[in-house]
Design a protein around this motif. Structure first.
Motif, PDB file in Angstrom:
ATOM      1  N   ARG A   9      35.160 -30.124  73.058  1.00 16.09           N
ATOM      2  CA  ARG A   9      33.819 -30.101  72.478  1.00 16.09           C
ATOM      3  C   ARG A   9      33.781 -30.933  71.190  1.00 16.09           C
ATOM      4  O   ARG A   9      32.853 -31.696  70.959  1.00 16.09           O
ATOM      5  N   ASN A  10      34.828 -30.788  70.380  1.00 17.12           N
ATOM      6  CA  ASN A  10      34.909 -31.573  69.150  1.00 17.12           C
ATOM      7  C   ASN A  10      34.951 -33.066  69.445  1.00 17.12           C
ATOM      8  O   ASN A  10      34.316 -33.870  68.757  1.00 17.12           O
ATOM      9  N   ARG A  11      35.681 -33.417  70.482  1.00 16.13           N
ATOM     10  CA  ARG A  11      35.770 -34.836  70.844  1.00 16.13           C
ATOM     11  C   ARG A  11      34.422 -35.357  71.313  1.00 16.13           C
ATOM     12  O   ARG A  11      34.044 -36.492  71.020  1.00 16.13           O
ATOM     13  N   LEU A  12      33.689 -34.521  72.047  1.00 15.26           N
ATOM     14  CA  LEU A  12      32.360 -34.913  72.510  1.00 15.26           C
ATOM     15  C   LEU A  12      31.407 -35.092  71.326  1.00 15.26           C
ATOM     16  O   LEU A  12      30.617 -36.044  71.289  1.00 15.26           O
ATOM     17  N   LEU A  13      31.510 -34.197  70.355  1.00 16.36           N
ATOM     18  CA  LEU A  13      30.653 -34.295  69.167  1.00 16.36           C
ATOM     19  C   LEU A  13      30.961 -35.557  68.371  1.00 16.36           C
ATOM     20  O   LEU A  13      30.055 -36.228  67.869  1.00 16.36           O
ATOM     21  N   GLN A  14      32.244 -35.895  68.292  1.00 19.89           N
ATOM     22  CA  GLN A  14      32.653 -37.125  67.591  1.00 19.89           C
ATOM     23  C   GLN A  14      32.127 -38.352  68.318  1.00 19.89           C
ATOM     24  O   GLN A  14      31.603 -39.287  67.715  1.00 19.89           O
ATOM     25  N   GLU A  15      32.282 -38.322  69.643  1.00 23.97           N
ATOM     26  CA  GLU A  15      31.814 -39.428  70.483  1.00 23.97           C
ATOM     27  C   GLU A  15      30.306 -39.605  70.322  1.00 23.97           C
ATOM     28  O   GLU A  15      29.797 -40.708  70.218  1.00 23.97           O
ATOM     29  N   ARG A  16      29.605 -38.460  70.272  1.00 18.48           N
ATOM     30  CA  ARG A  16      28.147 -38.477  70.144  1.00 18.48           C
ATOM     31  C   ARG A  16      27.733 -39.120  68.811  1.00 18.48           C
ATOM     32  O   ARG A  16      26.853 -39.971  68.767  1.00 18.48           O
ATOM     33  N   ALA A  17      28.418 -38.722  67.732  1.00 21.01           N
ATOM     34  CA  ALA A  17      28.116 -39.275  66.406  1.00 21.01           C
ATOM     35  C   ALA A  17      28.369 -40.777  66.391  1.00 21.01           C
ATOM     36  O   ALA A  17      27.579 -41.552  65.849  1.00 21.01           O
ATOM     37  N   TYR A  18      29.465 -41.179  67.024  1.00 19.04           N
ATOM     38  CA  TYR A  18      29.815 -42.593  67.072  1.00 19.04           C
ATOM     39  C   TYR A  18      28.751 -43.389  67.839  1.00 19.04           C
ATOM     40  O   TYR A  18      28.294 -44.443  67.393  1.00 19.04           O
ATOM     41  N   LEU A  19      28.361 -42.872  68.994  1.00 13.40           N
ATOM     42  CA  LEU A  19      27.375 -43.569  69.825  1.00 13.40           C
ATOM     43  C   LEU A  19      26.024 -43.663  69.123  1.00 13.40           C
ATOM     44  O   LEU A  19      25.363 -44.705  69.162  1.00 13.40           O
ATOM     45  N   LEU A  20      25.634 -42.565  68.465  1.00  9.88           N
ATOM     46  CA  LEU A  20      24.358 -42.567  67.742  1.00  9.88           C
ATOM     47  C   LEU A  20      24.371 -43.627  66.640  1.00  9.88           C
ATOM     48  O   LEU A  20      23.381 -44.311  66.410  1.00  9.88           O
ATOM     49  N   ARG A  93      42.057 -34.396  83.610  1.00 12.73           N
ATOM     50  CA  ARG A  93      40.923 -35.307  83.792  1.00 12.73           C
ATOM     51  C   ARG A  93      39.926 -35.152  82.646  1.00 12.73           C
ATOM     52  O   ARG A  93      39.416 -36.132  82.117  1.00 12.73           O
ATOM     53  N   LEU A  94      39.663 -33.902  82.254  1.00  9.27           N
ATOM     54  CA  LEU A  94      38.733 -33.648  81.152  1.00  9.27           C
ATOM     55  C   LEU A  94      39.275 -34.198  79.842  1.00  9.27           C
ATOM     56  O   LEU A  94      38.517 -34.659  78.991  1.00  9.27           O
ATOM     57  N   LYS A  95      40.585 -34.134  79.723  1.00  9.56           N
ATOM     58  CA  LYS A  95      41.207 -34.646  78.499  1.00  9.56           C
ATOM     59  C   LYS A  95      41.014 -36.160  78.406  1.00  9.56           C
ATOM     60  O   LYS A  95      40.714 -36.700  77.346  1.00  9.56           O
ATOM     61  N   ALA A  96      41.124 -36.828  79.550  1.00  7.48           N
ATOM     62  CA  ALA A  96      40.954 -38.274  79.582  1.00  7.48           C
ATOM     63  C   ALA A  96      39.473 -38.657  79.524  1.00  7.48           C
ATOM     64  O   ALA A  96      39.113 -39.692  78.984  1.00  7.48           O
ATOM     65  N   LEU A  97      38.633 -37.801  80.092  1.00 12.40           N
ATOM     66  CA  LEU A  97      37.202 -38.096  80.236  1.00 12.40           C
ATOM     67  C   LEU A  97      36.414 -36.809  80.008  1.00 12.40           C
ATOM     68  O   LEU A  97      36.010 -36.142  80.963  1.00 12.40           O
ATOM     69  N   PRO A  98      36.198 -36.449  78.723  1.00 12.16           N
ATOM     70  CA  PRO A  98      35.592 -35.126  78.433  1.00 12.16           C
ATOM     71  C   PRO A  98      34.195 -34.951  79.021  1.00 12.16           C
ATOM     72  O   PRO A  98      33.741 -33.830  79.171  1.00 12.16           O
ATOM     73  N   TYR A  99      33.529 -36.065  79.343  1.00 11.20           N
ATOM     74  CA  TYR A  99      32.165 -35.953  79.884  1.00 11.20           C
ATOM     75  C   TYR A  99      32.125 -36.186  81.396  1.00 11.20           C
ATOM     76  O   TYR A  99      31.080 -36.534  81.943  1.00 11.20           O
ATOM     77  N   ALA A 100      33.278 -36.006  82.053  1.00  6.13           N
ATOM     78  CA  ALA A 100      33.315 -36.168  83.517  1.00  6.13           C
ATOM     79  C   ALA A 100      32.349 -35.197  84.188  1.00  6.13           C
ATOM     80  O   ALA A 100      32.273 -34.029  83.822  1.00  6.13           O
ATOM     81  N   LEU A 101      31.589 -35.677  85.177  1.00  4.93           N
ATOM     82  CA  LEU A 101      30.637 -34.830  85.892  1.00  4.93           C
ATOM     83  C   LEU A 101      31.265 -34.197  87.115  1.00  4.93           C
ATOM     84  O   LEU A 101      30.869 -33.112  87.539  1.00  4.93           O
ATOM     85  N   TYR A 102      32.243 -34.877  87.697  1.00  2.66           N
ATOM     86  CA  TYR A 102      32.793 -34.444  88.976  1.00  2.66           C
ATOM     87  C   TYR A 102      34.301 -34.310  88.932  1.00  2.66           C
ATOM     88  O   TYR A 102      34.960 -34.945  88.111  1.00  2.66           O
ATOM     89  N   CYS A 103      34.831 -33.513  89.840  1.00  2.91           N
ATOM     90  CA  CYS A 103      36.277 -33.441  90.004  1.00  2.91           C
ATOM     91  C   CYS A 103      36.762 -34.742  90.647  1.00  2.91           C
ATOM     92  O   CYS A 103      35.957 -35.537  91.143  1.00  2.91           O
ATOM     93  N   LEU A 104      38.050 -34.933  90.663  1.00  7.33           N
ATOM     94  CA  LEU A 104      38.605 -36.189  91.179  1.00  7.33           C
ATOM     95  C   LEU A 104      38.211 -36.439  92.623  1.00  7.33           C
ATOM     96  O   LEU A 104      37.870 -37.553  93.001  1.00  7.33           O
ATOM     97  N   ASP A 105      38.259 -35.392  93.451  1.00  8.45           N
ATOM     98  CA  ASP A 105      37.928 -35.528  94.873  1.00  8.45           C
ATOM     99  C   ASP A 105      36.505 -36.025  95.062  1.00  8.45           C
ATOM    100  O   ASP A 105      36.250 -36.957  95.821  1.00  8.45           O
ATOM    101  N   CYS A 106      35.573 -35.372  94.375  1.00  9.64           N
ATOM    102  CA  CYS A 106      34.161 -35.743  94.520  1.00  9.64           C
ATOM    103  C   CYS A 106      33.915 -37.134  93.958  1.00  9.64           C
ATOM    104  O   CYS A 106      33.165 -37.916  94.537  1.00  9.64           O
ATOM    105  N   GLN A 107      34.541 -37.443  92.832  1.00  9.88           N
ATOM    106  CA  GLN A 107      34.394 -38.767  92.232  1.00  9.88           C
ATOM    107  C   GLN A 107      34.858 -39.843  93.213  1.00  9.88           C
ATOM    108  O   GLN A 107      34.189 -40.861  93.398  1.00  9.88           O
ATOM    109  N   ALA A 108      35.968 -39.594  93.873  1.00  7.11           N
ATOM    110  CA  ALA A 108      36.498 -40.551  94.844  1.00  7.11           C
ATOM    111  C   ALA A 108      35.526 -40.732  96.002  1.00  7.11           C
ATOM    112  O   ALA A 108      35.285 -41.852  96.466  1.00  7.11           O
TER     113      ALA A 108
END
Ligand SMILES: [Zn+2]
Length: 114
Positions: A9-20, A93-108
């Motif tokens: 969550r902290n990483r997402l908040l940081q990413e959000r601040a950066y993007l804004l 996967r979440l660690k690499a991509l905290p905003y991932a919408l899908y699991c690896l199987d579905c993404q594939a």
């Protein structure tokens, strides 16, 4: 040691601040936020439609939508759940991509259909 939700969550908040900051700098003030709280489902659909349109123009904006969407899911208690099959998304996967919408199987599967 697996990454904690708190850390993600902290990483997402940081990413959000950066993007804004990036969007503000580039003079793009159109972004209105995903609207926490009220009518989350409606907002999500509407925001998704907006995001699809703007993603062609600005990568930061669509990324910001994904980050906001992930933060919203923390509020809803559905963070880390695949939006296609409902299974928990792999922590690595979440660690690499905290905003991932899908699991690896579905993404594939989704990428195969493209
Ligand atoms: Zn899935």
């Amino acid at each position: 040691m697996p990454v904690s939700n708190e850390e993600l969550r902290n990483r997402l908040l940081q990413e959000r601040a950066y993007l804004l900051e990036q969007l503000t700098r580039s003079g793009e003030n159109e972004y209105r936020g995903a609207g926490y709280g009220n009518h989350i489902a409606d907002d999500a659909t509407e925001t998704f439609e907006q995001a699809k349109e703007v993603s062609l123009q600005r990568n930061e904006t669509s990324l910001l939508w994904l980050v906001d969407h992930a933060l919203e899911k923390f509020e809803l208690g559905t963070y880390g759940i695949c939006e296609a099959c409902g299974a928990p998304i792999d922590r690595a996967r979440l660690k690499a991509l905290p905003y991932a919408l899908y699991c690896l199987d579905c993404q594939a599967q989704i990428e195969q259909r493209r």
